[in-house]
Enzyme design. Structure first.
Site, PDB file in Angstrom:
ATOM      1  N   SER A 132       0.806  -1.224   0.000  1.00 11.69           N
ATOM      2  CA  SER A 132       0.000   0.000   0.000  1.00 11.69           C
ATOM      3  C   SER A 132       0.834   1.266   0.000  1.00 11.69           C
ATOM      4  O   SER A 132       0.275   2.358  -0.107  1.00 11.69           O
ATOM      5  CB  SER A 132      -0.936   0.001   1.220  1.00 11.69           C
ATOM      6  OG  SER A 132      -1.895  -1.008   1.109  1.00 11.69           O
ATOM      7  N   SER A 197      -1.449   4.267   3.101  1.00  9.00           N
ATOM      8  CA  SER A 197      -2.301   4.918   2.094  1.00  9.00           C
ATOM      9  C   SER A 197      -2.491   6.405   2.358  1.00  9.00           C
ATOM     10  O   SER A 197      -2.203   7.235   1.486  1.00  9.00           O
ATOM     11  CB  SER A 197      -3.642   4.208   1.993  1.00  9.00           C
ATOM     12  OG  SER A 197      -3.478   2.861   1.633  1.00  9.00           O
ATOM     13  N   GLU A 358     -10.173   6.683   2.569  1.00  2.00           N
ATOM     14  CA  GLU A 358      -9.748   5.286   2.511  1.00  2.00           C
ATOM     15  C   GLU A 358     -10.615   4.393   3.392  1.00  2.00           C
ATOM     16  O   GLU A 358     -10.798   4.665   4.582  1.00  2.00           O
ATOM     17  CB  GLU A 358      -8.297   5.130   2.967  1.00  2.00           C
ATOM     18  CG  GLU A 358      -7.817   3.686   2.870  1.00  2.00           C
ATOM     19  CD  GLU A 358      -6.536   3.414   3.648  1.00  2.00           C
ATOM     20  OE1 GLU A 358      -5.863   2.416   3.320  1.00  2.00           O
ATOM     21  OE2 GLU A 358      -6.223   4.162   4.592  1.00  2.00           O
ATOM     22  N   HIS A 367      -6.025  -9.787   5.276  1.00  4.11           N
ATOM     23  CA  HIS A 367      -4.725 -10.259   5.771  1.00  4.11           C
ATOM     24  C   HIS A 367      -4.892 -11.306   6.873  1.00  4.11           C
ATOM     25  O   HIS A 367      -4.074 -12.224   7.000  1.00  4.11           O
ATOM     26  CB  HIS A 367      -3.898  -9.092   6.295  1.00  4.11           C
ATOM     27  CG  HIS A 367      -3.162  -8.345   5.242  1.00  4.11           C
ATOM     28  ND1 HIS A 367      -2.292  -8.958   4.354  1.00  4.11           N
ATOM     29  CD2 HIS A 367      -3.141  -7.019   4.931  1.00  4.11           C
ATOM     30  CE1 HIS A 367      -1.775  -8.048   3.547  1.00  4.11           C
ATOM     31  NE2 HIS A 367      -2.279  -6.860   3.861  1.00  4.11           N
ATOM     32  N   ASP A 404      -6.007  -0.153  -4.208  1.00  2.35           N
ATOM     33  CA  ASP A 404      -4.560  -0.063  -4.405  1.00  2.35           C
ATOM     34  C   ASP A 404      -3.986  -1.370  -4.917  1.00  2.35           C
ATOM     35  O   ASP A 404      -3.038  -1.391  -5.689  1.00  2.35           O
ATOM     36  CB  ASP A 404      -3.852   0.360  -3.116  1.00  2.35           C
ATOM     37  CG  ASP A 404      -4.316  -0.410  -1.891  1.00  2.35           C
ATOM     38  OD1 ASP A 404      -5.242  -1.233  -1.993  1.00  2.35           O
ATOM     39  OD2 ASP A 404      -3.757  -0.169  -0.796  1.00  2.35           O
ATOM     40  N   HIS A 405      -4.580  -2.479  -4.498  1.00  2.00           N
ATOM     41  CA  HIS A 405      -4.078  -3.796  -4.892  1.00  2.00           C
ATOM     42  C   HIS A 405      -5.148  -4.833  -4.616  1.00  2.00           C
ATOM     43  O   HIS A 405      -6.168  -4.551  -3.988  1.00  2.00           O
ATOM     44  CB  HIS A 405      -2.799  -4.149  -4.120  1.00  2.00           C
ATOM     45  CG  HIS A 405      -2.968  -4.049  -2.629  1.00  2.00           C
ATOM     46  ND1 HIS A 405      -3.699  -4.953  -1.901  1.00  2.00           N
ATOM     47  CD2 HIS A 405      -2.530  -3.114  -1.739  1.00  2.00           C
ATOM     48  CE1 HIS A 405      -3.688  -4.611  -0.633  1.00  2.00           C
ATOM     49  NE2 HIS A 405      -3.004  -3.490  -0.504  1.00  2.00           N
ATOM     50  N   HIS A 482      -1.029  -9.992  -0.543  1.00  4.82           N
ATOM     51  CA  HIS A 482      -1.724  -9.250  -1.598  1.00  4.82           C
ATOM     52  C   HIS A 482      -1.749 -10.075  -2.877  1.00  4.82           C
ATOM     53  O   HIS A 482      -1.012 -11.060  -3.016  1.00  4.82           O
ATOM     54  CB  HIS A 482      -1.014  -7.926  -1.870  1.00  4.82           C
ATOM     55  CG  HIS A 482      -1.065  -6.975  -0.718  1.00  4.82           C
ATOM     56  ND1 HIS A 482      -0.289  -5.835  -0.669  1.00  4.82           N
ATOM     57  CD2 HIS A 482      -1.787  -6.983   0.432  1.00  4.82           C
ATOM     58  CE1 HIS A 482      -0.545  -5.181   0.461  1.00  4.82           C
ATOM     59  NE2 HIS A 482      -1.447  -5.865   1.134  1.00  4.82           N
TER      60      HIS A 482
END
Length: 525
Positions: A132, A197, A358, A367, A404-405, A482
């Site tokens: 991130s 972020s 965000e 995670h 972002d991913h 990720h």
């Protein structure tokens, strides 16, 4: 080229020989890719259950979609306001699963109704699968960097104390571009405001973990030479100019000898500073700065009498929404409530604003393979977007939603329509049901694999209802990773049509800047 009849016959025989005889074995081998299941009755409570069985329903649905696309007009107004919503770790599969969680497979989240969609390539300069930090540098400053670095170009390796000091490597965000043009800017997050972020809005650092001075010293660098991320938010070139800052992370601003105002805990700093007080002390003689740490105080803020607003609602990250309800944490605002107040304050500037928002805990849920939490955070994220889109006109406010991913989470199996997204999706060849949601890796491995018997645990024997139930993972790692595939970009408002196609992630701020006529690049005006 023309083939003779003999050549065609020879080719057909050769193909037939390679394929094998056309007997039942061939068909059986092919059928295993597409298993058949007993016909299940359509659940009477499913949305549009009866209509979906008709030809007319689907043709009318398609007609409406085609008409909306054909009648779509490109909005080429200059964007007075730009709001960027970042769903951290919000993969395509996360969006699809969140639809089911929110009400059904056919449901659309608020931002999926936006007229334009594109795809963003997320890799770092030095890594295939990003974090991130490098992604924040890309989608906020318009330049790709290295893994773990923020607001610097790829000449700065992670953890390099000296390279960070070279200001020629620093990249500045669209928040700064907007403020340089006379607009106001701010950030709202459900993570620490110093996390990777949001730090992309204002920080320049060789490592995302340097949120306070102690962490810099821990890595063998000199905190007297390097400004930590919290320090940059309060005193930095861009950070000190932000009008609104909201999220978690009080501990990064307080020394270890300072007690937190809400909990029996202390700050993380080792330099004796109280950066919250520093922020308040920076107020000019006629400036009204307001600091809040609970929802009731936030709701009482008068936007017309507030020049700058700092809201830090937890020592660490803000609580998950589901945990907020479970633990009766009613003094912690929702993401939508923070966005509502932030935009009230920012709207006082007649020239407009840039706001970064965000939904950061989508990522954290994944995670930990806590899929229930990740999907609920996605729905909360969508609610905040819906509020903003209804609050501001598409004529002058560009809203961009992206991630972002990705993550290694999978939405798979053959669950029947309307099945619980947190339930099972079929039965494995070991005779044990498998769950619809699973991960390629993560801590969920230990929950779902019996190490002694070397077999999968039957999920029917597990209590899957807790918020922190870990969903299955194929291989064990302490923190699920990720994913490297592209992520979606949704846009609505002035110049939203620019965001179609597939492009590098660092293009995003340049397109937003074009629409708002800010920065040094191409502009719509």
């Amino acid at each position: 080229m023309k083939l003779s009849v003999a050549a065609l016959i020879f080719t057909a025989l050769a193909v037939g020989a390679l394929a094998g005889p056309l007997d039942g074995a061939v068909y059986s081998d092919d059928d295993r890719y597409h298993p058949s299941f007993p016909e299940e009755p359509i659940k009477p409570n499913a949305r549009n259950a009866q209509q979906e069985q008709t030809i007319a329903y689907w043709r009318d649905n398609a007609k409406r979609t085609v008409e909306s696309i054909v009648n779509r007009k490109q909005n080429k107004n200059v964007a007075k306001n730009v709001i960027m919503f970042l769903g951290d770790g919000m993969s395509i599969s996360t969006v699809a699963m969140a639809r089911v969680y929110a009400g059904g497979e056919e449901k659309s989240l608020s931002f999926e109704e936006f007229p334009y969609i594109g795809m963003s390539k997320t890799y770092c300069v030095d890594y295939q699968v990003p974090d991130s930090a490098c992604t924040a540098t890309a989608y906020l400053t318009g330049v790709k960097g290295n893994y773990e670095t923020i607001g610097v170009n790829a000449k700065v390796p992670s953890y390099d104390c000296k390279a960070e000091l070279d200001k020629s490597t620093h990249t500045h965000s669209i928040a700064k571009w907007a403020m340089d043009a006379g607009k106001d800017a701010g950030l709202v997050t459900t993570t620490r405001v110093t996390h990777a972020s949001p730090a992309g809005v204002y920080a320049h650092t060789a490592n995302r973990d340097w949120e306070n001075d102690y962490m810099i010293a821990e890595e063998g660098c000199d905190p007297n030479e390097l400004d930590d991320i919290a320090e940059q938010l309060v005193h930095g070139e861009t950070g000190k100019r932000l009008k609104v800052i909201m999220g978690g992370g009080r501990r990064e601003f307080l020394d270890t000898n300072i007690m937190d105002e809400e909990y029996n805990s202390r700050g993380y700093r080792s330099d004796g500073k109280n950066l919250i007080q520093d922020w308040l002390d920076l107020a000019g003689s006629s400036e009204n700065r307001t600091y809040v740490w609970k929802k009731s105080d936030l709701m009482a803020v008068d936007p017309k009498k507030t020049d700058r607003l700092l809201g830090l609602f937890e020592p660490g990250h803000c609580a998950y929404n589901l945990d907020r309800f479970r633990d009766n944490m009613m003094e912690e605002p929702t993401l939508a409530e923070m966005v509502d107040k932030a935009t009230d304050v920012l709207s006082q500037n007649e020239k407009g604003f840039f706001l970064f928002v965000e939904g950061g805990r989508i990522d954290h849920g994944h995670h930990d393979t806590w899929a229930r939490l990740a999907l609920d955070e996605t729905v909360e994220f969508a609610k905040a977007i819906e509020l903003a889109r209804k609050k501001f006109s598409e004529e002058d406010t560009l809203i961009v939603v992206t991630s972002d991913h990705s993550h290694s989470v999978s939405y798979s199996g053959y669950a029947s329509r309307g099945n619980d997204i947190f339930g099972t999706g079929g039965t494995g060849s070991d005779g044990i049901p498998y769950m619809t949601i699973s991960y390629a890796n993560g801590p969920g491995f230990a929950t779902h694999v019996d190490a002694v018997n070397k077999a999968r645990v039957d999920p029917r024997k597990l209590d899957t209802s807790p918020n922190d139930f870990r969903f299955p993972a194929t291989l064990p790692v302490g923190s699920e990773t990720h994913g490297g595939e592209d992520v979606a970009v949704y846009a609505s408002g002035p110049w939203a049509h620019l965001f179609t196609g597939t492009y590098e992630q660092n293009t995003i701020p340049h397109m937003m800047a074009y629409a708002a006529c800010v920065g040094d690049g191409l502009k719509a005006c």
